[in-house]
Design an enzyme around this catalytic site. Structure first.
Site, PDB file in Angstrom:
ATOM      1  N   ARG A 198       0.842  -1.193   0.000  1.00 58.24           N
ATOM      2  CA  ARG A 198       0.000   0.000   0.000  1.00 58.24           C
ATOM      3  C   ARG A 198       0.882   1.251   0.000  1.00 58.24           C
ATOM      4  O   ARG A 198       1.736   1.419   0.869  1.00 58.24           O
ATOM      5  CB  ARG A 198      -0.927   0.028   1.221  1.00 58.24           C
TER       6      ARG A 198
ATOM      7  N   ARG B  24      -5.230  26.081  -7.368  1.00 59.14           N
ATOM      8  CA  ARG B  24      -4.715  24.807  -6.869  1.00 59.14           C
ATOM      9  C   ARG B  24      -4.146  24.040  -8.051  1.00 59.14           C
ATOM     10  O   ARG B  24      -4.879  23.499  -8.873  1.00 59.14           O
ATOM     11  CB  ARG B  24      -5.828  24.017  -6.178  1.00 59.14           C
TER      12      ARG B  24
ATOM     13  N   ALA C  21      -7.748  27.768   5.471  1.00 57.69           N
ATOM     14  CA  ALA C  21      -7.224  26.480   5.936  1.00 57.69           C
ATOM     15  C   ALA C  21      -5.705  26.504   5.861  1.00 57.69           C
ATOM     16  O   ALA C  21      -5.112  27.324   5.160  1.00 57.69           O
ATOM     17  CB  ALA C  21      -7.783  25.333   5.094  1.00 57.69           C
TER      18      ALA C  21
ATOM     19  N   LEU D  96      -1.855  24.002   7.076  1.00 55.37           N
ATOM     20  CA  LEU D  96      -1.220  22.817   7.652  1.00 55.37           C
ATOM     21  C   LEU D  96      -0.953  22.985   9.143  1.00 55.37           C
ATOM     22  O   LEU D  96      -0.793  24.099   9.648  1.00 55.37           O
ATOM     23  CB  LEU D  96       0.113  22.547   6.952  1.00 55.37           C
TER      24      LEU D  96
ATOM     25  N   GLU E 156      -4.471  30.847  10.820  1.00 58.27           N
ATOM     26  CA  GLU E 156      -4.856  30.826   9.409  1.00 58.27           C
ATOM     27  C   GLU E 156      -5.929  31.870   9.102  1.00 58.27           C
ATOM     28  O   GLU E 156      -5.889  32.513   8.047  1.00 58.27           O
ATOM     29  CB  GLU E 156      -5.349  29.426   9.018  1.00 58.27           C
TER      30      GLU E 156
ATOM     31  N   GLU F 197      -4.923  34.626   6.328  1.00 61.41           N
ATOM     32  CA  GLU F 197      -5.587  34.578   5.031  1.00 61.41           C
ATOM     33  C   GLU F 197      -6.696  35.616   4.884  1.00 61.41           C
ATOM     34  O   GLU F 197      -7.025  36.008   3.762  1.00 61.41           O
ATOM     35  CB  GLU F 197      -6.151  33.176   4.779  1.00 61.41           C
TER      36      GLU F 197
ATOM     37  N   PRO G  10      -8.844   8.846   2.782  1.00 60.94           N
ATOM     38  CA  PRO G  10      -8.230   7.786   3.583  1.00 60.94           C
ATOM     39  C   PRO G  10      -7.734   6.588   2.789  1.00 60.94           C
ATOM     40  O   PRO G  10      -6.980   5.772   3.324  1.00 60.94           O
ATOM     41  CB  PRO G  10      -9.358   7.378   4.550  1.00 60.94           C
TER      42      PRO G  10
ATOM     43  N   GLU H 157      -0.981  32.380  -2.760  1.00 60.97           N
ATOM     44  CA  GLU H 157      -1.793  33.217  -1.879  1.00 60.97           C
ATOM     45  C   GLU H 157      -1.780  34.687  -2.287  1.00 60.97           C
ATOM     46  O   GLU H 157      -2.688  35.435  -1.935  1.00 60.97           O
ATOM     47  CB  GLU H 157      -1.318  33.064  -0.436  1.00 60.97           C
TER      48      GLU H 157
END
Length: 208
Positions: free
Chosen positions: A41, A68, A80, A82, A97, A101, A119, A148
């Site tokens: 996997r 994106r 959003a 990390l 954030e 932003e 997942p 950004e």
């Protein structure tokens, strides 16, 4: 039967990391299946993320439009980012954030929902917060760069976002999940019944 996700880990016979990037990596595990066979996997290893559905007193959601590259789209999204620091408190990351932003702060924070984004191929976990009682942040605006620097900012009525989700015009995972979760919460026990902002998050444990 209780419908609830449960933590479980199958035996891994071997593991390697064939690619390490700036923020994420790719891992290959040889996993033992229930019948005893071993399968390989490959998946992306991700530090985790936070997202903020910021709802103003007029029932509008703060959204940003950003390019994106992997999907070759400019997407409307909620703020959003990390979890850059291992063990970082996700609420602090979400507040950062929203400030960086949108240059906005919020007085009322709650957990809207927690999700695994993909997942089957990535271990990314995202905590989506609901932020209310919004106001302009103090101090100098955060200096943006790269994608950004081209961001657009808007406040959009919830009903308009729901329409966009259901007609296939809006695709960002956190926006879709966040907006529909907001509607479900409003029609259920109400927003004040949502989990507190520092509720435990087993997928990404943190210190309060």
């Amino acid at each position: 039967m209780t419908i609830k996700d449960t933590a479980e880990e199958w035996e891994v016979r071997a593991t390697e990391t064939p690619f390490v990037g700036n923020k994420t990596s790719v891992r290959t595990d040889d996993v033992v299946m229930p019948d005893g066979s071993v399968v390989r996997r490959d998946y992306q290893v991700h530090p985790g993320s936070v997202a903020v559905l910021a709802l103003d007193d007029q029932g509008r959601v703060l959204v940003i439009r950003q390019y994106r590259h992997p999907v070759r789209h400019k997407l409307w999204e909620i703020p959003a980012g990390l979890l850059d620091i291992p063990g970082e408190n996700p609420l602090h990351a979400a507040q950062r954030e929203l400030y960086e932003e949108a240059h906005v702060k919020a007085e009322d924070w709650r957990v809207l929902t927690d999700v695994f984004t993909t997942p089957g191929g990535c271990d990314e976990a995202v905590r989506i917060f609901l932020a209310r009682d919004l106001s302009e942040a103090e101090g100098q605006r955060f200096e943006v760069e790269d994608e950004e620097a081209d961001m657009e900012l808007s406040r959009v009525p919830v009903d308009e976002l729901v329409r966009g989700v259901l007609t296939g015009e809006l695709h960002n995972n956190c926006l879709v999940v966040g907006v529909l979760s907001l509607i479900a919460a409003q029609q259920g026990d109400g927003l004040d019944a949502l989990r507190p902002a520092e509720a435990p998050w087993p997928a990404r444990p943190f210190e309060a």
